[in-house]
Design a protein around this motif. Structure first.
Motif, PDB file in Angstrom:
ATOM      1  N   SER A 144       0.612  -1.046  -0.151  1.00  0.00           N
ATOM      2  CA  SER A 144      -0.057  -0.167   0.095  1.00  0.00           C
ATOM      3  C   SER A 144       0.846   1.385   0.165  1.00  0.00           C
ATOM      4  O   SER A 144       0.409   2.281  -0.388  1.00  0.00           O
ATOM      5  CB  SER A 144      -0.603   0.033   1.432  1.00  0.00           C
ATOM      6  N   TYR A 145       1.703   1.102   0.449  1.00  0.00           N
ATOM      7  CA  TYR A 145       2.884   2.280   0.235  1.00  0.00           C
ATOM      8  C   TYR A 145       3.255   2.944  -0.819  1.00  0.00           C
ATOM      9  O   TYR A 145       3.460   3.628  -0.685  1.00  0.00           O
ATOM     10  CB  TYR A 145       4.758   2.145   1.124  1.00  0.00           C
ATOM     11  N   CYS A 165       0.771   3.215  -3.237  1.00  0.00           N
ATOM     12  CA  CYS A 165      -0.562   3.830  -3.722  1.00  0.00           C
ATOM     13  C   CYS A 165      -0.053   5.067  -3.615  1.00  0.00           C
ATOM     14  O   CYS A 165       0.817   5.559  -2.292  1.00  0.00           O
ATOM     15  CB  CYS A 165      -1.520   3.243  -3.189  1.00  0.00           C
ATOM     16  N   GLU A 166      -1.309   6.211  -3.530  1.00  0.00           N
ATOM     17  CA  GLU A 166      -1.244   7.148  -4.072  1.00  0.00           C
ATOM     18  C   GLU A 166      -1.756   8.090  -2.517  1.00  0.00           C
ATOM     19  O   GLU A 166      -1.446   8.641  -1.631  1.00  0.00           O
ATOM     20  CB  GLU A 166      -1.621   8.401  -4.978  1.00  0.00           C
ATOM     21  N   ASP A 167      -3.037   7.521  -2.252  1.00  0.00           N
ATOM     22  CA  ASP A 167      -3.656   7.606  -1.571  1.00  0.00           C
ATOM     23  C   ASP A 167      -3.211   6.004  -0.280  1.00  0.00           C
ATOM     24  O   ASP A 167      -4.751   5.356  -0.316  1.00  0.00           O
ATOM     25  CB  ASP A 167      -5.134   8.059  -1.349  1.00  0.00           C
ATOM     26  N   ARG A 168      -2.646   6.417   0.356  1.00  0.00           N
ATOM     27  CA  ARG A 168      -2.870   4.648   1.447  1.00  0.00           C
ATOM     28  C   ARG A 168      -3.110   4.872   2.394  1.00  0.00           C
ATOM     29  O   ARG A 168      -4.305   3.340   2.581  1.00  0.00           O
ATOM     30  CB  ARG A 168      -0.996   4.553   2.283  1.00  0.00           C
ATOM     31  N   GLN A 169      -4.419   5.809   3.274  1.00  0.00           N
ATOM     32  CA  GLN A 169      -5.073   5.534   3.595  1.00  0.00           C
ATOM     33  C   GLN A 169      -5.936   5.214   3.106  1.00  0.00           C
ATOM     34  O   GLN A 169      -7.268   4.134   4.293  1.00  0.00           O
ATOM     35  CB  GLN A 169      -5.088   6.843   4.469  1.00  0.00           C
ATOM     36  N   GLU A 170      -7.129   5.390   1.730  1.00  0.00           N
ATOM     37  CA  GLU A 170      -7.758   5.610   1.016  1.00  0.00           C
ATOM     38  C   GLU A 170      -7.942   3.686   0.790  1.00  0.00           C
ATOM     39  O   GLU A 170      -8.336   3.462   1.117  1.00  0.00           O
ATOM     40  CB  GLU A 170      -8.012   6.300   0.062  1.00  0.00           C
TER      41      GLU A 170
END
Length: 267
Positions: free
Chosen positions: A141-142, A144-149
């Motif tokens: 996930s790191y 991805c542009e928006d990890r939290q999303e």
């Protein structure tokens, strides 16, 4: 014969009404006070679990996939049982009655058949979501542009899988009084009342942590429409380390305040 027909027309709707009223109450309780139900607490715990697993996917990847695999096996087993029982009921009805006349006798088997078909559909959907989550959990996930999303999306898919799992179990629960309807309407009504009482103790969480019942968690909130949104708002209050929460859920200990939940940062 006429008395038995009148009992079917009166007692069977009464039994269905008992189960319907209970599940309507359960739905409103989940929406308004999710932490007082097992379904709500499990939803919050799954959110924490996904965040913990995806924090270090290389370290926790094997554990996450094994956990999802166990749920996949359980869903597959229930789906197999449901479709097998549906086939047996269909074979019995077709062999005993060649006509298509809809009577009370055929409606008993048809209602049970519908419950098992719904259980099969829900468990197959649960299997579908579990298989999807097993891939998503190991995505780095790191990158991805928006990890939290992205993590929120994975948690949402996992909760959907568990929702279909719960619906599949409810369909099995509903089949019990309908099966007893074959032996009479009185047995069906008694089983419906007993089932509602048993489900109440299975669905409510009387020993949930105190901090989840705090009004501070939900004040100034526009009434959250579903459990997933509730977990998203509550998650920001929780500590990133959920080991104390797990201890309170498993061992029955109740933290006195939110400050007792936050553990030292050293690991």
């Amino acid at each position: 014969m006429m008395e038995e027909m009148y009992l079917d027309y009166v007692l069977v709707p009464a039994g269905l009404l008992v189960l319907g009223i209970y599940h309507i109450w359960l739905l409103f309780t989940i929406i308004r006070r999710p932490t007082t139900t097992v379904i709500g607490l499990n939803s919050f715990s799954r959110y924490q679990w996904v965040h913990h697993m995806m924090k270090e996917p290389g370290k926790n990847g094997v554990l996450a996939v094994q956990t999802i695999r166990n749920n996949l096996m359980a869903s597959t087993l229930l789906a197999t049982i449901a479709i097998t029982l549906s086939s047996l009921i269909s074979a019995v009805v077709s062999s005993s009655n060649n006509s298509l006349i809809f009577t009370i006798h055929t409606s008993k088997y048809f209602s049970v058949l519908v419950c098992f078909l719904i259980a099969f559909f829900c468990n197959m959907q649960s299997t579908r979501y579990y298989a999807h989550v097993s891939f998503l959990l190991n995505v780095p996930s790191y990158e991805c542009e928006d990890r939290q999303e992205f993590i929120e999306y994975v948690a949402q898919q996992l909760n959907r899988a568990c929702l279909f799992w719960s619906l599949g179990l409810r369909a099995f629960y509903f089949s019990f009084p309908l099966l007893l309807w074959i032996f009479g309407a009185i047995a069906m009504l008694g089983c419906s009342c007993l089932m509602a009482v048993l489900l109440y103790f299975l669905d409510t969480a009387s020993s949930s942590p105190r901090f989840l019942h705090s009004r501070d968690l939900f004040e100034n909130k526009n009434r959250i429409a579903d459990i997933e949104s509730a977990a998203n708002s509550v998650r920001s209050i929780w500590s990133e380390d959920s080991s104390n929460l797990q201890c309170s859920l498993l061992e029955g200990t109740k933290p006195n305040s939110i400050s007792d939940i936050v553990l030292p940062s050293g690991r």
